[in-house]
Design an enzyme around this catalytic site. Structure first.
Site, PDB file in Angstrom:
ATOM      1  CG  HIS A  16      -1.895  -1.041   1.376  1.00 52.19           C
ATOM      2  ND1 HIS A  16      -2.111  -1.723   2.546  1.00 52.19           N
ATOM      3  CD2 HIS A  16      -2.761  -1.572   0.470  1.00 52.19           C
ATOM      4  CE1 HIS A  16      -3.068  -2.611   2.373  1.00 52.19           C
ATOM      5  NE2 HIS A  16      -3.475  -2.556   1.125  1.00 52.19           N
ATOM      6  CE  LYS A  40     -12.587  -7.470   4.403  1.00 53.87           C
ATOM      7  NZ  LYS A  40     -11.931  -6.614   3.431  1.00 53.87           N
ATOM      8  NE  ARG A  91      -2.848  -7.693  -3.930  1.00 57.76           N
ATOM      9  CZ  ARG A  91      -3.596  -7.854  -2.865  1.00 57.76           C
ATOM     10  NH1 ARG A  91      -3.047  -8.105  -1.702  1.00 57.76           N
ATOM     11  NH2 ARG A  91      -4.902  -7.782  -2.950  1.00 57.76           N
ATOM     12  CB  SER A 129      -4.458  -6.383   4.709  1.00 63.44           C
ATOM     13  OG  SER A 129      -3.994  -5.151   4.241  1.00 63.44           O
TER      14      SER A 129
HETATM   15  P1  ADP Z   1      -9.732  -3.936  -0.226  1.00 63.54           P
HETATM   16  O1  ADP Z   1     -10.390  -4.615   0.928  1.00 63.54           O
HETATM   17  O2  ADP Z   1     -10.520  -2.789  -0.784  1.00 63.54           O
HETATM   18  O3  ADP Z   1      -9.191  -4.833  -1.294  1.00 63.54           O
HETATM   19  P2  ADP Z   1      -7.022  -3.527   0.688  1.00 63.54           P
HETATM   20  O4  ADP Z   1      -6.647  -2.677   1.832  1.00 63.54           O
HETATM   21  O5  ADP Z   1      -6.766  -4.982   0.804  1.00 63.54           O
HETATM   22  O6  ADP Z   1      -8.534  -3.180   0.448  1.00 63.54           O
HETATM   23  O7  ADP Z   1      -6.317  -3.011  -0.633  1.00 63.54           O
HETATM   24  C1  ADP Z   1      -6.471  -1.687  -1.084  1.00 63.54           C
HETATM   25  C2  ADP Z   1      -5.900  -1.573  -2.482  1.00 63.54           C
HETATM   26  O8  ADP Z   1      -4.500  -1.828  -2.443  1.00 63.54           O
HETATM   27  C3  ADP Z   1      -6.458  -2.557  -3.491  1.00 63.54           C
HETATM   28  O9  ADP Z   1      -6.481  -1.926  -4.753  1.00 63.54           O
HETATM   29  C4  ADP Z   1      -5.456  -3.670  -3.504  1.00 63.54           C
HETATM   30  O10 ADP Z   1      -5.446  -4.374  -4.727  1.00 63.54           O
HETATM   31  C5  ADP Z   1      -4.185  -2.878  -3.325  1.00 63.54           C
HETATM   32  N1  ADP Z   1      -3.124  -3.669  -2.728  1.00 63.54           N
HETATM   33  C6  ADP Z   1      -3.205  -4.495  -1.668  1.00 63.54           C
HETATM   34  N2  ADP Z   1      -2.011  -5.067  -1.402  1.00 63.54           N
HETATM   35  C7  ADP Z   1      -1.156  -4.591  -2.342  1.00 63.54           C
HETATM   36  C8  ADP Z   1       0.218  -4.829  -2.654  1.00 63.54           C
HETATM   37  N3  ADP Z   1       0.945  -5.693  -1.933  1.00 63.54           N
HETATM   38  N4  ADP Z   1       0.771  -4.170  -3.701  1.00 63.54           N
HETATM   39  C9  ADP Z   1       0.008  -3.322  -4.438  1.00 63.54           C
HETATM   40  N5  ADP Z   1      -1.291  -3.066  -4.221  1.00 63.54           N
HETATM   41  C10 ADP Z   1      -1.866  -3.688  -3.194  1.00 63.54           C
END
Ligand code: ADP
Length: 160
Positions: A16, A40, A91, A129
């Protein structure tokens, strides 16, 4: 030009942070929008997640990044802010399939809305996450997946 980067950020990972830094170079302002999803199985509350991101952007000196939160439809939040660009990270192919569908729904719901996708930094493309939550729940070493600041918060939360 402004962009919204929405997500759960529970917790904020190195993946992120990489996306936020890249967006901050591309746009005048980046709004990191934290999804209000207390039910969640989150490890951090909304205010904790916001605080963590705030600390991180200060540490990284990203002064064109602001934090907000939203509930309900993302397009309504975007309309309220008058922002027409949403950024998401990609990803794997599975991210693409999921994101493509949401992006199409959103573009139907809001005229002129564009979703842009940034490919994950290959060093971080395996980081999620949910993976971090799993490791943290067993008091594992999360230092390869999150920043020092976030690691500290995780250790505090899980008492290790
Ligand atoms: P959500 O529950 O909306 O998917 P996340 O917090 O998991 O929320 O992810 C937010 C955004 O960041 C999404 O677009 C996700 O694809 C992206 N993302 C998550 N992990 C990574 C990563 N390791 N590298 C790049 N983008 C990521």
């Amino acid at each position: 030009m402004k962009v919204i980067y929405p997500g759960s950020f529970d917790p904020l990972t190195l993946g992120h942070i990489d996306i936020i830094k890249r967006l901050s170079k591309m746009y005048d302002q980046v709004v990191v929008a934290v999804l209000i999803n207390e039910n969640k199985n989150s490890i951090f509350s909304l205010s904790e997640r916001e605080e963590i991101i705030k600390t991180q952007i200060e540490v990284d000196g990203l002064d064109n990044v602001v934090i907000s939160s939203f509930d309900g439809l993302l397009v309504n939040f975007a309309k309220d802010l008058g922002i027409k660009t949403i950024a998401r990270g990609l990803r794997e192919v599975t991210d693409y399939e999921y994101e493509k569908n949401i992006a199409m729904f959103n573009s139907k719901l809001m005229d002129g809305l564009e979703t842009i996708f940034l490919l994950s930094n290959p060093n971080y493309s395996y980081i999620s996450s949910s993976g971090v939550r799993e490791v943290a729940s067993f008091k594992g070493d999360v230092s390869s997946f999150v920043s020092r600041e976030v690691e500290g918060k995780i250790r505090e939360k899980f008492d290790y």
